[in-house]
Design a protein around this motif. Structure first.
Motif, PDB file in Angstrom:
ATOM      1  N   ARG A 177     -25.164  41.486  28.964  1.00 25.53           N
ATOM      2  CA  ARG A 177     -25.380  42.455  28.252  1.00 25.53           C
ATOM      3  C   ARG A 177     -26.841  43.339  28.859  1.00 25.53           C
ATOM      4  O   ARG A 177     -27.037  43.958  28.673  1.00 25.53           O
ATOM      5  CB  ARG A 177     -25.663  42.357  27.118  1.00 25.53           C
ATOM      6  CG  ARG A 177     -23.960  43.051  26.231  1.00 25.53           C
ATOM      7  CD  ARG A 177     -23.779  42.372  24.943  1.00 25.53           C
ATOM      8  NE  ARG A 177     -22.258  42.794  24.817  1.00 25.53           N
ATOM      9  CZ  ARG A 177     -22.061  41.834  23.615  1.00 25.53           C
ATOM     10  NH1 ARG A 177     -22.350  40.955  22.839  1.00 25.53           N
ATOM     11  NH2 ARG A 177     -20.626  42.397  23.026  1.00 25.53           N
ATOM     12  N   ASN A 178     -27.646  41.830  29.054  1.00 29.20           N
ATOM     13  CA  ASN A 178     -28.857  42.418  29.827  1.00 29.20           C
ATOM     14  C   ASN A 178     -28.907  42.676  31.332  1.00 29.20           C
ATOM     15  O   ASN A 178     -30.037  42.443  32.223  1.00 29.20           O
ATOM     16  CB  ASN A 178     -29.940  41.575  29.202  1.00 29.20           C
ATOM     17  CG  ASN A 178     -29.933  41.776  27.500  1.00 29.20           C
ATOM     18  OD1 ASN A 178     -29.400  42.751  26.823  1.00 29.20           O
ATOM     19  ND2 ASN A 178     -29.860  40.588  27.375  1.00 29.20           N
ATOM     20  N   CYS A 179     -28.263  42.132  31.879  1.00 29.66           N
ATOM     21  CA  CYS A 179     -28.358  42.302  33.369  1.00 29.66           C
ATOM     22  C   CYS A 179     -27.530  43.786  34.082  1.00 29.66           C
ATOM     23  O   CYS A 179     -26.892  44.045  33.415  1.00 29.66           O
ATOM     24  CB  CYS A 179     -27.805  41.090  34.130  1.00 29.66           C
ATOM     25  SG  CYS A 179     -28.403  39.486  34.041  1.00 29.66           S
ATOM     26  N   ASP A 226     -30.244  48.271  34.052  1.00 25.10           N
ATOM     27  CA  ASP A 226     -29.995  48.303  32.640  1.00 25.10           C
ATOM     28  C   ASP A 226     -30.552  48.990  31.843  1.00 25.10           C
ATOM     29  O   ASP A 226     -31.728  48.413  31.991  1.00 25.10           O
ATOM     30  CB  ASP A 226     -29.370  46.821  32.655  1.00 25.10           C
ATOM     31  CG  ASP A 226     -28.764  47.005  31.770  1.00 25.10           C
ATOM     32  OD1 ASP A 226     -27.702  46.882  31.871  1.00 25.10           O
ATOM     33  OD2 ASP A 226     -28.308  45.701  30.379  1.00 25.10           O
ATOM     34  N   LEU A 227     -30.432  49.919  31.630  1.00 27.91           N
ATOM     35  CA  LEU A 227     -31.842  50.657  29.933  1.00 27.91           C
ATOM     36  C   LEU A 227     -31.674  49.325  29.426  1.00 27.91           C
ATOM     37  O   LEU A 227     -30.424  48.553  28.687  1.00 27.91           O
ATOM     38  CB  LEU A 227     -31.566  51.679  29.888  1.00 27.91           C
ATOM     39  CG  LEU A 227     -31.445  52.549  30.768  1.00 27.91           C
ATOM     40  CD1 LEU A 227     -30.332  54.644  30.273  1.00 27.91           C
ATOM     41  CD2 LEU A 227     -32.691  53.395  30.466  1.00 27.91           C
ATOM     42  N   HIS A 276     -21.192  46.243  27.933  1.00 28.42           N
ATOM     43  CA  HIS A 276     -22.670  45.712  28.451  1.00 28.42           C
ATOM     44  C   HIS A 276     -23.419  46.283  27.784  1.00 28.42           C
ATOM     45  O   HIS A 276     -24.932  46.050  28.347  1.00 28.42           O
ATOM     46  CB  HIS A 276     -22.766  46.079  30.446  1.00 28.42           C
ATOM     47  CG  HIS A 276     -21.153  46.211  31.404  1.00 28.42           C
ATOM     48  ND1 HIS A 276     -21.355  44.838  31.689  1.00 28.42           N
ATOM     49  CD2 HIS A 276     -20.234  46.698  31.581  1.00 28.42           C
ATOM     50  CE1 HIS A 276     -20.747  44.867  32.780  1.00 28.42           C
ATOM     51  NE2 HIS A 276     -19.690  45.919  32.159  1.00 28.42           N
ATOM     52  N   ASN A 325     -34.450  46.731  30.911  1.00 31.31           N
ATOM     53  CA  ASN A 325     -33.683  44.812  30.590  1.00 31.31           C
ATOM     54  C   ASN A 325     -35.228  44.038  31.935  1.00 31.31           C
ATOM     55  O   ASN A 325     -34.561  44.814  32.677  1.00 31.31           O
ATOM     56  CB  ASN A 325     -33.055  44.582  30.002  1.00 31.31           C
ATOM     57  CG  ASN A 325     -32.200  44.419  29.291  1.00 31.31           C
ATOM     58  OD1 ASN A 325     -32.802  44.702  28.024  1.00 31.31           O
ATOM     59  ND2 ASN A 325     -30.767  45.492  29.233  1.00 31.31           N
ATOM     60  N   ASN A 353     -25.131  52.868  29.412  1.00 30.65           N
ATOM     61  CA  ASN A 353     -25.772  51.761  30.022  1.00 30.65           C
ATOM     62  C   ASN A 353     -26.978  51.540  30.691  1.00 30.65           C
ATOM     63  O   ASN A 353     -27.815  50.505  30.848  1.00 30.65           O
ATOM     64  CB  ASN A 353     -24.674  51.689  30.323  1.00 30.65           C
ATOM     65  CG  ASN A 353     -25.177  49.144  31.312  1.00 30.65           C
ATOM     66  OD1 ASN A 353     -25.987  49.041  29.794  1.00 30.65           O
ATOM     67  ND2 ASN A 353     -24.441  49.252  32.194  1.00 30.65           N
TER      68      ASN A 353
HETATM   69 CA    CA Z   1     -27.042  46.240  29.245  1.00 30.52          CA
END
Ligand code: CA
Ligand code: ARE
Length: 482
Positions: A154-156, A163-164, A197, A135, A100
């Motif tokens: 999921r994006n933070c 965060d990839l 995530h 992200n 993640n």
């Molecule tokens: Ca993520």
């Protein structure tokens, strides 16, 4: 992705938290293989940031700096040797895969294999990753996001960990290359760290690009890796475990929470009569089950009165129930002793992990707890192997905290979590004979170092479990006859 591909007759894995690869290889040969263990979850094998400013905490291993196989547990050659030797001993290896994110921002920036990073520029040359692989714009997950905002979860960043973006082709390929490298070395599957995530659609693409398991390590041709995804779902959040079950298995956190409550006397054992999906648990085949894990045993992750080695009698009771009951795919925790919840494993002043020593009674020293070497635990691993696919039957309870049940004609187990003794004649479902209780002692040759239980021609036996006994469990099975 839901088949662990255990060697035949095996059923249980153990998380050897922070163990070194050489020690795991030896443990496979001298203990886990002979005792019927099915597999091991290892700590993350890829290079992480060495966090000296926090005295090398255990959690530094969740801060990847590259996918090179160099950590305090060992290097790639030691890793490959471990997988080979464990597979030869009939014990599979499952890798904790952190895909993640990369590290958070720290002043120090050298990894366990010597890689460096430029955190301010999202630059990880050891992979390499750059700013476009994360992200953007960056944001950090807040507590309330779990209740409302799947896109932010999921994006933070999780705790500031970079965060990839698994939506990009390049990131997917770097992750797939890493995982396929491990498959080529003979691993049987993966724990997907922080799966909540990541977007299920991105994970599906990644899983589908993984190679079949390596037949040179004894896997059947066409075997897919076993994948269990870490999704903490105790209810009430915008993201649910059900978004992940169509992909692969999922860690069932309700399992340990409910059993900890019951064995802590917060709920009567008699209610466990319908243990399983009726309790809101995942379907059995989707469910990776455990009492405690490396997070919640020390108050990280989802908290809440989880039993651990520190409350040994209750803990062994909960573990015995997990292993005796047919529900789920069980995982045991094997810990190092801790008081400080951030402290890393036993180590010397240079930060090298100190190996467990093995005492004459089979227990571990040098600060290692080795729950998997506790007789009451490894004996129940053997019980589960004996019970195989048989269903639970002949449930008995006293209307309170004394329960008993059979597993086919192969095993019988009783529990007493009441303040008074259990003294009952019960149906054991076993062939007539004298059996050795594998909790109070064990069979050695034709002798029994624990209680003996005599089963009559009608399958019934007198069972006695005192409230003040050292353990609250009695277990007999085919193979424990004396
Ligand atoms: Ca993520
Ligand atoms: C460390 C420091 C932080 C620092 C960070 C970045 O403790 O202060 O900001 O580094 O530098 C582990 C530790 C973390 C540690 C991290 C990286 O637990 O403390 O941060 O390593 O070193 C959520 C996630 C879940 C996650 C838990 C811990 O959803 O995936 O938090 N669990 C896995 C691993 C952990 C690991 C990570 C993920 C990161 O098992 O060991 O973290 O790789 C509700 C929600 C849950 C949420 C929970 C806690 O219950 O339902 O989803 O779990 O709250 O927030």
């Amino acid at each position: 992705y839901k088949n662990p591909h255990y060697a035949s007759g095996r059923s249980t894995m153990v998380h050897l938290f922070e163990w070194k690869w050489d020690d795991i290889a030896s443990e496979c040969e001298r203990f886990l293989g002979p005792r019927g263990y099915g597999g091991i979850q290892i700590s993350p094998p890829n290079e992480n940031l060495a966090i000296w400013s926090r005295q090398r905490p255990w959690w530094e291993r969740y801060q990847p700096i590259s996918y090179r196989l160099v950590t305090r547990s060992g290097n790639e050659q030691q890793f490959a040797n471990m997988v080979r030797r464990c597979n030869d001993a009939g014990v599979r290896i499952y890798v904790d895969a952190i895909i993640n994110h990369m590290t958070g921002t720290w002043n120090e920036n050298t990894g366990t294999g010597g890689s460096t990073a430029d955190f301010g520029n999202w630059h990880y040359p050891g992979v390499p990753y750059g700013r476009n692989d994360f992200n953007w714009p960056h944001c950090v997950i807040q507590g309330h996001d779990y209740g409302c905002c799947a896109d932010r979860v999921r994006n933070c960043e999780l705790s500031g960990l970079k965060d990839l973006n698994q939506g990009t082709e390049y990131v997917r390929q770097m992750i797939v290359n890493y995982m396929n490298h491990l498959i080529s070395l003979g691993v049987a599957g993966f724990r997907i760290d922080a799966a909540k995530h990541m977007w299920p659609g991105d994970l599906r693409v990644i899983y589908d690009r993984l190679h079949n398991l390596n037949t040179a390590h004894g896997f059947p041709s066409g075997a897919r890796p076993y994948i269990y995804q870490e999704v903490i779902d105790l209810g009430g959040e915008v993201i649910s475990r059900d978004e992940y079950t169509s992909l692969a298995a999922v860690t069932e956190f309700k399992f340990g929470m409910e059993l900890s409550r019951a064995f802590n006397r917060g709920n009567q054992l008699r209610w466990l009569v319908n243990w399983g999906p009726a309790w809101g648990l995942l379907a059995s085949g989707d469910s990776l089950t455990f009492i405690d894990n490396h997070d919640n045993q020390r108050g990280h992750g989802a908290g809440g009165n989880i039993l651990t080695y520190k409350q040994a009698k209750q803990y062994k009771g909960a573990i015995a129930f997990m292993l005796a009951h047919p529900y789920g795919w069980p995982q045991l925790m094997s810990s190092f002793d801790f008081h400080d919840t951030e402290a890393g494993p036993p180590m010397d002043s240079s930060g090298n992990i100190i190996s467990p020593s093995i005492n004459s009674d089979q227990s571990c020293g040098n600060g290692w707890i080795c729950e998997h070497r506790w007789r009451q635990i490894y004996s129940m691993v053997a019980f589960r192997n004996q019970a195989g696919n048989s269903a639970m039957s002949n449930w008995w309870d006293n209307g309170s905290n004394q329960i008993a049940f059979c597993r086919g004609n192969a095993g019988f187990v009783a529990f007493n979590n009441d303040y008074w003794d259990l003294n009952q004649t019960l149906q054991t479902c076993l062939p007539a004979g004298t059996y050795c209780d594998v909790i109070s002692g064990e069979k050695s040759g034709n002798n029994c170092t624990g209680k003996r239980v005599t089963v009559g021609n009608d399958g019934r036996a007198h069972i006695s479990l005192g409230a003040n006994e050292f353990d609250m469990v009695l277990a007999i099975h085919t193979g424990s006859e004396v």
